[in-house]
Design an enzyme around this catalytic site. Structure first.
Site, mmCIF file in Angstrom:
data_model
loop_
_atom_site.group_PDB
_atom_site.id
_atom_site.type_symbol
_atom_site.label_atom_id
_atom_site.label_comp_id
_atom_site.label_asym_id
_atom_site.label_seq_id
_atom_site.Cartn_x
_atom_site.Cartn_y
_atom_site.Cartn_z
ATOM 1 N N THR A 1 36.428 63.768 35.300
ATOM 2 C CA THR A 1 36.714 64.545 36.509
ATOM 3 C C THR A 1 37.404 63.660 37.538
ATOM 4 O O THR A 1 38.383 64.076 38.180
ATOM 5 C CB THR A 1 35.396 65.126 37.073
ATOM 6 O OG1 THR A 1 34.790 65.923 36.046
ATOM 7 C CG2 THR A 1 35.631 65.963 38.312
ATOM 8 N N CYS B 1 30.351 72.589 30.117
ATOM 9 C CA CYS B 1 30.404 72.251 31.531
ATOM 10 C C CYS B 1 30.213 73.457 32.444
ATOM 11 O O CYS B 1 29.758 73.306 33.555
ATOM 12 C CB CYS B 1 31.728 71.579 31.868
ATOM 13 S SG CYS B 1 31.948 70.046 31.002
ATOM 14 N N HIS C 1 32.654 59.388 26.983
ATOM 15 C CA HIS C 1 31.558 60.055 26.266
ATOM 16 C C HIS C 1 32.036 61.118 25.282
ATOM 17 O O HIS C 1 31.232 61.760 24.612
ATOM 18 C CB HIS C 1 30.531 60.627 27.253
ATOM 19 C CG HIS C 1 30.950 61.838 28.025
ATOM 20 N ND1 HIS C 1 30.586 63.105 27.675
ATOM 21 C CD2 HIS C 1 31.693 61.962 29.169
ATOM 22 C CE1 HIS C 1 31.062 63.973 28.561
ATOM 23 N NE2 HIS C 1 31.743 63.298 29.477
ATOM 24 N N GLN D 1 39.652 65.423 25.305
ATOM 25 C CA GLN D 1 39.133 65.890 24.018
ATOM 26 C C GLN D 1 39.876 65.307 22.823
ATOM 27 O O GLN D 1 39.478 65.538 21.683
ATOM 28 C CB GLN D 1 39.209 67.426 23.954
ATOM 29 C CG GLN D 1 38.218 68.115 24.850
ATOM 30 C CD GLN D 1 36.762 67.875 24.435
ATOM 31 O OE1 GLN D 1 36.466 67.511 23.295
ATOM 32 N NE2 GLN D 1 35.837 68.092 25.351
ATOM 33 N N ASN E 1 39.307 72.001 25.114
ATOM 34 C CA ASN E 1 37.922 71.714 24.769
ATOM 35 C C ASN E 1 37.192 72.859 24.097
ATOM 36 O O ASN E 1 36.214 72.648 23.398
ATOM 37 C CB ASN E 1 37.154 71.295 26.037
ATOM 38 C CG ASN E 1 37.481 72.152 27.239
ATOM 39 O OD1 ASN E 1 38.649 72.389 27.551
ATOM 40 N ND2 ASN E 1 36.466 72.640 27.925
HETATM 41 C C1 LIG Z 1 39.181 68.552 28.720
HETATM 42 C C2 LIG Z 1 38.187 67.899 29.624
HETATM 43 N N1 LIG Z 1 38.605 67.341 30.764
HETATM 44 C C3 LIG Z 1 37.759 66.759 31.622
HETATM 45 C C4 LIG Z 1 36.411 66.723 31.366
HETATM 46 C C5 LIG Z 1 35.498 66.135 32.400
HETATM 47 O O1 LIG Z 1 34.889 64.949 31.981
HETATM 48 P P1 LIG Z 1 33.595 64.417 32.755
HETATM 49 O O2 LIG Z 1 32.498 65.367 32.471
HETATM 50 O O3 LIG Z 1 33.375 63.048 32.195
HETATM 51 O O4 LIG Z 1 33.908 64.360 34.186
HETATM 52 C C6 LIG Z 1 35.917 67.287 30.182
HETATM 53 C C7 LIG Z 1 34.465 67.294 29.881
HETATM 54 O O5 LIG Z 1 33.939 68.217 29.314
HETATM 55 C C8 LIG Z 1 36.838 67.888 29.282
HETATM 56 O O6 LIG Z 1 36.436 68.460 28.145
#
Ligand SMILES: Cc1ncc(COP(=O)(O)O)c(C=O)c1O
Length: 436
Positions: A93, A363, A236, A214, A184
């Site tokens: 993010t 998310c 992660h 992803q 994702n």
């Molecule tokens: C395509 C994509 N972008 C950004 C993120 C955000 O990553 P984070 O949760 O480490 O902030 C994710 C997490 O699910 C994601 O799948």
């Protein structure tokens, strides 16, 4: 050195079973991956013994400075850039927000029209309707604050973005195009290289960002081949711990700082480096590079086994698989499968202790709309959308887990009263390649 990483723990490589994943089948690798055993080993010295501040000149600082430098080289190796072009962040993010906000604010700062309150003078961003909230929510917030305007281009029914749509959305004020590398939820791989080339031609000076959260550890991501200026990667999602990520910033790209403070990250992002997590990110990047083909082949074979098992057992006429039909345009690990008449959230609730998967993106599954914006943008009929499971395989998925997942899902669908009829398990429907 590289070989050590893989050979150190020979029984923990691609396809091996992780003991702590025994009870509940884990098919949610797109939400997060387990920390890979080799990555955990690489982090151990930094939990306790090696603690110095990397900015300190003394021996303790030198040890952790070396770890941060090594991690930067490992990440740069994975995406084919110079280590100086890698800036570490706290999460995907943050990387996405930095790319968007940084590009917009850099342009506002350098443009005489920055003080204009008229919409026409505002920097403009082109994105898509299927980006992660880390992109879409950030753009909405910036637009609400009057910092920029943006256009979100649509996708087709397979979740693919068209180069022509992106180019048509460009305006004389467009400062940035942000298109994800892969989605994702449905795993669609976007034509980022073609988009970057077309944007360069149509709007010289406009930056191109891609959220490749992803894609890392699943498909090759080479920033030179892609021709992007900015790229997000997230630890992660490929075996590193949560809370560590990076933003690739092509040399010469002007980006406003999101965090102002010390001189870390070449003055681009203040804050003492998270050495422990960076050691993990670096090790995961090196593993992803070393094992790229083996990991992708394993994920694909597990995903295809899952698809074949479900298609064989579920009533074929009620099932559809979402995402690109051409497997070259799809992540090797993602299966988005919709069953008309099923409630995916109830099924996952029922199986919560036995099967880990998602209905839409993790998310936003707890407070978001029932039908995910991605499936809405693909215009999936609500009857199918509510019955959509996102199953994602990974480095440590086993055939036994896949077979257990099929049994669990089919059993739960029966309990929900899904009408199986006579076609339910007929062998002529057992074709994993039939629908994608
Ligand atoms: C395509 C994509 N972008 C950004 C993120 C955000 O990553 P984070 O949760 O480490 O902030 C994710 C997490 O699910 C994601 O799948």
């Amino acid at each position: 050195m590289e070989q050590q990483l893989v050979q150190q723990l020979p029984s923990t490589g691609v396809g091996s079973k992780l003991p702590h994943l025994a009870e509940c089948v884990y098919l949610d690798y797109n939400a997060t991956t387990p920390i890979y055993p080799e990555v955990s080993e690489a982090m151990k010295p930094y939990i306790y013994e090696l603690f110095g501040n990397p900015s300190s000149v003394h021996a303790y600082g030198q040890q952790t400075r070396a770890a941060v430098d090594k991690a930067r080289q490992q990440v740069a190796g994975l995406i084919n850039c110079s280590p100086d072009e890698v800036a570490f962040t706290s999460c995907g993010t943050e990387s996405d927000n930095w790319a968007l906000w940084g590009a917009v604010m850099a342009r506002r700062g350098s443009s005489s029209s920055s003080s204009s309150s008229s919409q026409q003078g505002l920097p403009h961003v082109v994105t898509s309707q299927i980006e992660h909230p880390a992109v879409t929510a950030c753009l909405r917030s910036m637009a609400e604050q009057g910092l920029c305007t943006f256009t979100a281009v649509p996708v087709d029914s397979q979740g693919l973005i068209s180069v022509t749509d992106v180019v048509s959305a460009l305006t004389p004020n467009t400062v940035l195009v942000s298109i994800m590398h892969s989605n994702n939820e449905v795993g669609s791989l976007q034509p980022v290289a073609a988009i970057a080339a077309a944007v360069r031609q149509a709007a010289p000076g406009c930056l191109v960002h891609s959220d490749a959260a992803q894609s890392m550890g699943k498909v090759a991501v080479d920033v030179q081949q892609l021709g992007v200026d900015l790229l997000t990667l997230v630890g992660h999602k490929f075996g590193a711990p949560k809370g560590v990520a990076a933003l690739y910033i092509r040399q010469g790209v002007q980006l406003a700082n999101l965090l102002s403070g010390g001189s870390q990250e070449r003055g681009r992002r203040g804050g003492t480096e998270n050495v422990l997590l960076l050691a993990g990110l670096g090790a995961a990047a090196e593993l992803a590079q070393l094992e790229a083909d083996a990991t992708a082949a394993h994920m694909r074979s597990m995903r295809d086994r899952l698809a074949a098992g479900l298609l064989a057992a579920l009533p074929r006429h009620l099932v559809r698989i979402n995402g690109p039909q051409d497997s070259a345009l799809q992540l090797p690990n993602t299966l988005s499968i919709s069953v008309k008449g099923l409630s995916a959230p109830s099924l996952l609730q029922m199986l919560a202790q036995k099967l880990a998967a998602s209905a839409g993106a993790a998310c936003h599954s707890s407070h978001g709309p029932a039908v995910s914006p991605v499936l809405q943008a693909m215009r999936l009929h609500p009857d199918y959308a509510v019955g959509t499971l996102r199953l994602s395989t990974g480095r440590h998925t086993t055939a036994d887990e896949v077979d257990r997942a099929v049994t669990l899902i089919v059993g739960a669908a029966r309990k929900q009263g899904l009408e199986f009829g006579s076609s339910g398990s007929s062998s002529d429907t057992a074709n994993g390649t039939a629908a994608h």
